[in-house]
Scaffold this motif. Structure first.
Motif, short mmCIF file in Angstrom:
data_model
loop_
_atom_site.label_atom_id
_atom_site.label_comp_id
_atom_site.label_asym_id
_atom_site.label_seq_id
_atom_site.Cartn_x
_atom_site.Cartn_y
_atom_site.Cartn_z
N VAL A 136 6.25 4.63 9.34
CA VAL A 136 6.22 4.32 7.85
C VAL A 136 5.72 6.02 7.04
O VAL A 136 6.32 6.12 6.37
N ASN A 137 4.96 6.46 7.83
CA ASN A 137 4.43 7.75 7.34
C ASN A 137 5.64 8.71 7.22
O ASN A 137 5.74 9.50 6.29
N PHE A 138 6.60 8.79 8.25
CA PHE A 138 7.48 9.72 8.07
C PHE A 138 8.53 9.27 6.91
O PHE A 138 8.95 10.34 6.23
N THR A 139 8.79 8.11 6.80
CA THR A 139 9.60 7.76 5.59
C THR A 139 9.02 8.05 4.37
O THR A 139 9.80 8.40 3.27
N LEU A 140 7.81 7.71 4.15
CA LEU A 140 7.23 8.15 2.88
C LEU A 140 7.28 9.55 2.72
O LEU A 140 7.70 9.99 1.32
N ARG A 141 7.03 10.48 3.52
CA ARG A 141 7.01 11.80 3.29
C ARG A 141 8.48 12.00 3.03
O ARG A 141 8.61 12.92 2.13
N LYS A 142 9.49 11.48 3.64
CA LYS A 142 10.90 11.85 3.50
C LYS A 142 11.25 11.53 1.98
O LYS A 142 11.90 12.36 1.41
N GLY A 143 11.02 10.32 1.68
CA GLY A 143 11.33 9.79 0.27
C GLY A 143 10.69 10.65 -0.73
O GLY A 143 11.43 11.01 -1.70
N GLN A 144 9.46 11.06 -0.71
CA GLN A 144 8.73 11.67 -1.86
C GLN A 144 9.35 12.89 -1.86
O GLN A 144 9.69 13.53 -2.76
N ASN A 145 9.78 13.89 -0.75
CA ASN A 145 10.33 15.05 -0.98
C ASN A 145 11.89 15.08 -1.36
O ASN A 145 12.27 15.98 -2.10
N ALA A 146 12.40 13.79 -1.04
CA ALA A 146 13.86 13.96 -1.60
C ALA A 146 14.12 13.27 -3.01
O ALA A 146 14.98 13.48 -3.51
N ALA A 147 12.96 13.00 -3.67
CA ALA A 147 13.09 12.22 -4.95
C ALA A 147 13.26 13.47 -6.08
O ALA A 147 13.86 13.06 -7.06
N GLY A 148 13.20 14.71 -5.52
CA GLY A 148 13.44 15.96 -6.60
C GLY A 148 12.79 15.72 -7.77
O GLY A 148 11.53 15.51 -7.86
N LEU A 149 13.28 15.85 -8.90
CA LEU A 149 12.81 15.99 -10.32
C LEU A 149 12.48 14.47 -10.78
O LEU A 149 11.67 14.38 -11.75
#
Length: 481
Positions: free
Chosen positions: A466-479
């Motif tokens: 879950v923590n990995f996916t949260l970091r990945k998603g938040q980093n990929a959100a862009g602008l």
């Protein structure tokens, strides 16, 4: 509470399911996660604890909380949790059984916890992020639409009946806005899904958004008119202060242990016990600490900041409507609101809080994210400070389904709101109380028929995934962030 985090993204990768929290005391579990007869008292291993700076709570009407319970009490009906679900269940039980005492127990102050920490959206339309058109199965979607509108209607009627004016309930609709190409694709897909359901919506192009939102940041938005916006803490306080007389509300009364060994349930608190003929759990992720739905509800936190009120000059500098709400196209993006008192709310960022309690230092960390998101959207307001930053918990499940119904003899629950506690919790709390009174409703049949929340992997796999996916998603959100 609305939440825009995608279960599909959250659970991707390691096969992680959204829904796990450990029960500290041992209990024998049946195959469906419901405990058999425990051999001893179940100790509650984590009590609700939130940061002290929720902006909605501190900018809403100051009320005198109901005193905590001192000593012992007994009632035919006991409800745990003084949020939207618990308040609705207690109110409807009291109306259905006017001769019975209903005890409502809240571990903190009403309006201070999760129900007073969301973004204040009362959303009507379904939003299934796992479906290509964000609607999915139309039969299920129509039931969800009916459920959400039922919750909306109950809250609207109570605000009018009890004159809860400081709730600032307004039929404003919502704007789902995008700046990235991926976000715009989401808006188009969702518009198609809503049109299949016959729900009104329309796309607003970027050139027209500054006159509405006061920012030229977004390229496109999807407007749906059925959403209501509220000051959530003020609403919850008003609901608590207008309960029927046969509801006894005890605040700052945390349950520390529970004994299921007899026909009646005995709840222990700091200075005594509460004996319940029938117990209703309406405490979302904390319901798992009571021995039920182990490894099925995931306690997540999301974070918000609220500015000071804008001056007249600052309001003029951005223009736009005086009151609106924006949710992001990307599930890891930023929610925005312009409030009745001319503040700007910024909400984004997520954490997995295994015990359902706030993490020290989190608000300071995420205030920086909020600052960046705010200044991207309103560069002319870069000198406007945040007055409050806070976190708020919610309970998510792997398959997006809540639990509704009987947990064991004389114990019932409406748990796992998946970030929709404002309307969904209000509706399910009310429907549960009606079901216990023998009243039938098509939505009750729907809630009882849907699959229960799925199991999730054990730790450490769950936490790592879950923590990995949260970091990945938040980093990929862009602008969009």
């Amino acid at each position: 509470m609305t939440i825009n985090i995608s279960r599909r993204k959250l659970l991707a990768g390691a096969g992680i399911g959204a829904g796990a929290i450990a029960v500290g005391a041992s209990a024998t579990l049946l195959n469906d996660g419901i405990p058999a007869e425990p051999s001893s008292i179940l100790r509650i291993d984590a009590l609700p604890s939130d940061d002290p700076t929720p902006g909605w709570f501190h900018t809403s009407r100051v009320r005198t909380p109901r005193p905590p319970l001192i000593g012992d009490a007994k009632a035919p009906w006991v409800v745990i949790g003084g949020g939207f679900t618990g308040l609705a269940a207690a109110r409807q039980l009291a109306l259905n059984f006017p001769q019975d005492l209903v005890i409502l127990v809240e571990a903190q102050q009403v309006g201070f916890g999760t129900s007073g920490r969301n973004a204040g959206f009362l959303i009507d339309v379904p939003h299934d992020i796992s479906a290509p058109d964000y609607i999915g199965d139309q039969k299920i979607a129509r039931n969800i639409l009916d459920l959400n509108k039922t919750g909306q209607g109950i809250l609207r009627d109570l605000v009018e009946q009890h004159n809860i004016v400081d709730a600032q309930l307004r039929h404003s609709g919502k704007y789902q806005a995008a700046v990235e190409d991926s976000g715009i694709a989401v808006l188009e897909a969702y518009r198609g899904g809503l049109e299949k359901l016959g729900q009104p919506c329309h796309i607003i192009e970027g050139k027209d958004l500054p006159d509405i939102l006061g920012t030229s940041f977004y390229r496109k938005a999807l407007y749906t008119p059925g959403t209501m916006l509220v000051q959530p803490s003020a609403l919850v306080k008003g609901l608590a202060d207008s309960l029927p007389e046969n509801v006894h509300l005890y605040e700052d009364t945390a349950i520390t242990a529970v004994d299921y060994s007899g026909k009646e349930t005995v709840l222990h608190h700091a200075s005594g016990t509460i004996t319940a003929g029938k117990l209703i759990l309406a405490n979302n992720a904390f319901g798992t600490h009571f021995g039920f739905l182990e490894r099925r509800i995931l306690p997540m936190f999301t974070y918000g900041s609220l500015t000071r009120p804008l001056t007249a000059a600052e309001q003029a500098s951005i223009g736009g409507h005086e009151f609106w709400g924006v949710i992001p196209a990307d599930p890891f993006g930023t929610t925005l609101r312009r409030t009745h008192d001319n503040r700007i709310l910024v909400r984004n960022s997520f954490t997995f809080n295994e015990d359902g309690r706030h993490k020290p230092g989190a608000t300071e960390k995420f205030r920086k994210n909020h600052r960046l998101s705010f200044e991207r959207r309103f560069p002319t307001l870069s000198q406007v400070p945040f007055e409050y930053t806070w976190g708020g918990g919610l309970g998510m499940t792997r398959n997006g389904n809540s639990f509704f119904g009987e947990l064991r003899p004389n114990v019932y629950g409406a748990l796992g709101c998946n970030g929709l506690g404002t309307v969904r919790g209000t509706a399910t709390g009310t429907l549960l109380a009606d079901w216990l009174a023998g009243k039938s409703h098509p939505l009750t049949e729907f809630l009882l028929s849907v699959p229960k929340p799925n199991y999730n992997p054990p730790d450490p796999f769950l936490t790592i995934g879950v923590n990995f996916t949260l970091r990945k998603g938040q980093n990929a959100a862009g602008l969009e962030a």
